[in-house]
Design a protein around this motif. Structure first.
Motif, short mmCIF file in Angstrom:
data_model
loop_
_atom_site.label_atom_id
_atom_site.label_comp_id
_atom_site.label_asym_id
_atom_site.label_seq_id
_atom_site.Cartn_x
_atom_site.Cartn_y
_atom_site.Cartn_z
N VAL A 111 41.81 43.05 45.27
CA VAL A 111 42.19 42.36 44.03
C VAL A 111 41.62 40.95 44.02
CG1 VAL A 111 44.14 41.40 42.73
CG2 VAL A 111 44.26 43.75 43.58
N ALA A 112 41.71 40.26 45.14
CA ALA A 112 41.18 38.90 45.22
C ALA A 112 39.68 38.88 44.94
CB ALA A 112 41.49 38.29 46.58
N VAL A 113 38.95 39.83 45.49
CA VAL A 113 37.51 39.91 45.25
C VAL A 113 37.23 40.14 43.77
CG1 VAL A 113 35.46 41.37 45.61
CG2 VAL A 113 36.86 40.68 47.56
N LEU A 114 37.89 41.13 43.20
CA LEU A 114 37.62 41.48 41.80
C LEU A 114 37.97 40.36 40.84
CD1 LEU A 114 38.83 45.20 41.82
CD2 LEU A 114 36.46 44.35 41.89
N ASN A 115 38.99 39.57 41.18
CA ASN A 115 39.42 38.47 40.31
C ASN A 115 38.83 37.12 40.72
OD1 ASN A 115 40.95 40.04 38.57
ND2 ASN A 115 42.76 39.91 39.85
N ARG A 116 37.93 37.14 41.69
CA ARG A 116 37.27 35.92 42.16
C ARG A 116 38.28 34.86 42.61
NH1 ARG A 116 35.21 37.80 37.75
NH2 ARG A 116 35.93 36.15 36.37
N ALA A 117 39.27 35.32 43.34
CA ALA A 117 40.32 34.44 43.86
C ALA A 117 40.06 34.19 45.35
CB ALA A 117 41.69 35.06 43.63
N SER A 118 39.13 33.30 45.63
CA SER A 118 38.72 33.06 47.02
C SER A 118 39.87 32.52 47.88
CB SER A 118 37.53 32.11 47.06
OG SER A 118 37.86 30.88 46.44
N PHE A 119 40.74 31.70 47.30
CA PHE A 119 41.89 31.20 48.06
C PHE A 119 42.73 32.36 48.58
CE2 PHE A 119 46.36 30.02 48.35
CZ PHE A 119 46.33 28.85 49.10
N SER A 135 46.50 36.38 41.99
CA SER A 135 45.12 35.91 41.93
C SER A 135 44.80 35.27 40.58
CB SER A 135 44.14 37.04 42.24
OG SER A 135 44.22 38.07 41.29
N ARG A 136 45.32 35.81 39.52
CA ARG A 136 45.04 35.23 38.20
C ARG A 136 45.72 33.87 38.03
NH1 ARG A 136 44.67 40.87 34.75
NH2 ARG A 136 42.94 41.62 36.03
N PHE A 137 46.90 33.73 38.61
CA PHE A 137 47.59 32.44 38.61
C PHE A 137 46.75 31.40 39.38
CE2 PHE A 137 50.60 29.40 40.41
CZ PHE A 137 51.42 29.10 39.35
N LEU A 138 46.30 31.78 40.57
CA LEU A 138 45.51 30.87 41.40
C LEU A 138 44.22 30.45 40.71
CD1 LEU A 138 45.97 32.70 44.81
CD2 LEU A 138 46.85 30.42 44.25
N ILE A 150 55.24 25.95 53.28
CA ILE A 150 55.11 25.89 51.82
C ILE A 150 53.64 25.65 51.52
CG2 ILE A 150 55.83 24.71 49.70
CD1 ILE A 150 58.52 24.16 51.07
N SER A 151 52.96 26.72 51.17
CA SER A 151 51.52 26.70 50.94
C SER A 151 51.19 26.00 49.63
CB SER A 151 50.99 28.14 50.89
OG SER A 151 51.44 28.76 49.69
N PRO A 152 49.90 25.71 49.41
CA PRO A 152 49.50 25.12 48.12
C PRO A 152 49.96 25.96 46.93
CG PRO A 152 47.72 24.91 49.68
CD PRO A 152 48.77 25.77 50.34
N LEU A 153 49.94 27.28 47.05
CA LEU A 153 50.42 28.14 45.96
C LEU A 153 51.87 27.79 45.63
CD1 LEU A 153 50.51 30.57 44.01
CD2 LEU A 153 50.96 32.00 46.02
N TYR A 154 52.72 27.72 46.64
CA TYR A 154 54.13 27.42 46.38
C TYR A 154 54.34 25.98 45.95
CZ TYR A 154 55.68 32.03 47.48
OH TYR A 154 55.89 33.39 47.41
N ARG A 155 53.48 25.07 46.38
CA ARG A 155 53.58 23.69 45.92
C ARG A 155 53.26 23.60 44.43
NH1 ARG A 155 50.42 19.78 49.54
NH2 ARG A 155 51.52 18.29 48.22
#
Length: 176
Positions: free
Chosen positions: A76-84, A166-169, A34-39
């Protein structure tokens, strides 16, 4: 970079809310942890459950080749600056056979020539969907000529789903 390094909602500690056990069990079955995203998602059981179901379908039950899927996710992660998200998917990309050269190249604003024709087409679709939302007719025509309707739906759904991730994160400042 955000002014805070704090996640903007509490992280739910697995096993602390009995009503979440079925959702946590499902996440563990599909993800192995259960990753931080799911937490973060566990703050809302219906959202966590639906999210897990949809993202499992996108990641594990479509015909999109794993290497292409991971290039989409990284882009997508790069474009949305979602480094996680980017960092979380590097190992998946490597296991899917994406070279270090391509992992590095997906970070470039303009895509370098290291990508083959298929990758460039799908990454172009990814860029348009992520940056502009609308996809130019010429790009979509090339995509629909190259792929079956089911494959087009799966590729577009992959781009859309990982824009959601990515936008959620980023919005909730999930950075590790």
């Amino acid at each position: 970079m955000m002014a805070t390094d704090t996640v903007r909602v509490p992280l739910v500690e697995p096993g602390t809310r009995p009503e979440l056990k079925p959702v946590e069990d499902r996440i563990m079955l599909e993800r192995g942890r259960i990753s931080p995203l799911y937490r973060v998602l566990l703050n809302s059981a219906p959202i966590a459950q639906g999210w897990e179901s949809m993202l499992t379908a996108v990641r594990n039950r479509t015909g999109v080749p794993a290497d292409l899927r991971e290039l989409i996710i990284l882009r997508v992660a790069v474009l949305n600056r979602a480094s996680f998200e980017f960092d979380a998917h590097i190992p998946h990309a490597q296991r899917a056979g994406v070279s270090q050269l391509k992992i590095a190249a997906v970070r470039e604003l303009e895509l370098p020539s290291v990508f083959d024709e298929t990758e460039r087409l799908v990454l172009s679709l990814t860029d348009h969907m992520t940056r502009d939302v609308e996809v130019p007719e010429a790009v979509m025509e090339r995509v629909t000529q190259r792929y079956s309707p089911a494959e087009v739906v799966e590729i577009v759904a992959t781009v859309a789903a990982y824009n959601m991730v990515s936008r959620f994160l980023v919005a909730l400042n999930v950075v590790h």
